[in-house]
Design an enzyme around this catalytic site. Structure first.
Site, PDB file in Angstrom:
ATOM      1  N   ASP A  78       0.831  -1.205   0.000  1.00  0.00           N
ATOM      2  CA  ASP A  78       0.000   0.000   0.000  1.00  0.00           C
ATOM      3  C   ASP A  78       0.870   1.262   0.000  1.00  0.00           C
ATOM      4  OD1 ASP A  78      -2.278   1.490   0.054  1.00  0.00           O
ATOM      5  OD2 ASP A  78      -2.698   1.179   2.182  1.00  0.00           O
ATOM      6  N   ASN A  95     -10.537  -3.222  -6.191  1.00  0.00           N
ATOM      7  CA  ASN A  95      -9.690  -2.265  -6.925  1.00  0.00           C
ATOM      8  C   ASN A  95     -10.174  -1.959  -8.346  1.00  0.00           C
ATOM      9  OD1 ASN A  95      -6.563  -3.347  -5.379  1.00  0.00           O
ATOM     10  ND2 ASN A  95      -7.847  -1.599  -4.887  1.00  0.00           N
TER      11      ASN A  95
HETATM   12  C1  FPP Z   1      -2.044   0.042  -3.287  1.00  0.00           C
HETATM   13  O1  FPP Z   1      -1.480   1.340  -3.242  1.00  0.00           O
HETATM   14  C2  FPP Z   1      -1.458  -0.672  -4.404  1.00  0.00           C
HETATM   15  C3  FPP Z   1      -2.164  -1.297  -5.386  1.00  0.00           C
HETATM   16  C4  FPP Z   1      -3.630  -1.338  -5.450  1.00  0.00           C
HETATM   17  C5  FPP Z   1      -1.461  -1.948  -6.506  1.00  0.00           C
HETATM   18  C6  FPP Z   1      -0.302  -2.786  -6.069  1.00  0.00           C
HETATM   19  C7  FPP Z   1       0.420  -3.208  -7.259  1.00  0.00           C
HETATM   20  C8  FPP Z   1       1.734  -3.241  -7.355  1.00  0.00           C
HETATM   21  C9  FPP Z   1       2.685  -2.924  -6.264  1.00  0.00           C
HETATM   22  C10 FPP Z   1       2.337  -3.697  -8.615  1.00  0.00           C
HETATM   23  C11 FPP Z   1       2.746  -5.105  -8.384  1.00  0.00           C
HETATM   24  C12 FPP Z   1       3.373  -5.613  -9.550  1.00  0.00           C
HETATM   25  C13 FPP Z   1       3.926  -6.807  -9.572  1.00  0.00           C
HETATM   26  C14 FPP Z   1       4.653  -7.193 -10.760  1.00  0.00           C
HETATM   27  C15 FPP Z   1       3.834  -7.733  -8.435  1.00  0.00           C
HETATM   28  P1  FPP Z   1      -2.414   2.572  -3.513  1.00  0.00           P
HETATM   29  O2  FPP Z   1      -2.457   2.838  -4.964  1.00  0.00           O
HETATM   30  O3  FPP Z   1      -3.756   2.321  -2.892  1.00  0.00           O
HETATM   31  O4  FPP Z   1      -1.680   3.729  -2.785  1.00  0.00           O
HETATM   32  P2  FPP Z   1      -2.362   4.989  -2.098  1.00  0.00           P
HETATM   33  O5  FPP Z   1      -3.154   4.459  -0.947  1.00  0.00           O
HETATM   34  O6  FPP Z   1      -1.191   5.801  -1.688  1.00  0.00           O
HETATM   35  O7  FPP Z   1      -3.202   5.644  -3.143  1.00  0.00           O
END
Ligand code: FPP
Length: 237
Positions: free
Chosen positions: A18, A66
């Site tokens: 996250d 998501n």
């Molecule tokens: C949450 O952070 C993250 C996600 C919903 C996506 C996670 C995906 C990756 C880390 C890419 C993974 C790729 C591979 C190849 C394993 P957020 O976007 O909710 O962050 P925020 O809360 O700061 O908006």
């Protein structure tokens, strides 16, 4: 870590990746750049898990909720998965088995194919098991397990009395994996967000304000050390 031997290393660690969006925002970059950086951290931390002697690591990459994000962000994350699976050599080098959990029927057929190929190619790797949760929800997973068991009952293979916790566990997407010992959630949020809700019934939790792209092997070591210092009683005294 020099005092490794004295550490009680968790067998199964769950990690909620996250904070990618905030990481990008802080740098005035598009959110997808945060996910790209997050994917790099995923690789670094997976190696670090193996080095610490962790046997199972499960990452929350994309939840059933998501899909509600802007379409271009969802597409960017899906593209990252595909691109990553095209060049997933590091797992072979590290002898790490990679599997996916979640409902993959909603994913692009080309992505589904790559997931199946990688699972097949890594099925005999045994240094560590890595699960990547894509279109995953804990409640959805339990529903799926119940449906599988209902089919067995309907076919007369088992009676309702034979349904026990072990059978429910074995029909989860994580199958034979042991219960989760430690859940790590970076970025300052203090919740589980429908991640491994069955498997983490007795897990310890480690929260940190660090955003996922900034999460380093030293932060993982700190989480494991904190876990190791805790006294787990599993309902006993
Ligand atoms: C949450 O952070 C993250 C996600 C919903 C996506 C996670 C995906 C990756 C880390 C890419 C993974 C790729 C591979 C190849 C394993 P957020 O976007 O909710 O962050 P925020 O809360 O700061 O908006």
């Amino acid at each position: 870590m020099s005092e490794n031997n004295a550490l009680n290393v968790p067998v199964h660690v769950g990690i909620i990746m996250d904070g990618n969006g905030r990481w990008a925002k802080k740098r005035l970059l598009p959110r997808k750049m945060g996910h790209k950086e997050g994917a790099k951290t995923f690789r670094t931390i997976t190696r670090a898990c193996k080095k610490l002697g962790i046997k199972y690591v499960t990452y929350y990459a994309f939840s059933t909720e998501n899909w509600a994000r802007p379409q271009d962000e969802v597409e960017a994350i899906m593209d990252l998965f595909e691109k990553y699976l095209d060049e997933v050599k590091d797992f072979a080098e590290e002898n790490i088995r990679l599997r996916f959990i979640g409902d993959r029927s909603k994913l692009k057929p080309s992505l589904q194919q790559k997931m199946a190929d990688v699972e097949k190619a890594s099925e005999n790797f045994d240094a560590m098991d890595c699960f990547l949760a894509i279109n995953y929800g804990g409640r959805d997973e339990i529903k799926h397990s119940v449906q599988e068991i209902a089919k067995m009952v309907k076919k007369g293979e088992i009676s309702p009395e034979e349904i026990d916790e072990d059978l429910i566990t074995r029909n989860l997407y994580t199958m034979e994996a042991p219960p989760v010992d430690l859940i790590i959630r970076p970025s300052g949020e203090l919740r589980l967000s429908n991640f491994l809700i069955w498997q983490s019934a007795y897990a310890e939790y480690y929260f940190t304000d660090i955003l996922w792209p900034d999460f380093k092997p030293a932060d993982l070591e700190k989480a494991v050390k904190t876990y190791s210092d805790r006294n787990r009683r599993f309902g006993g005294v």
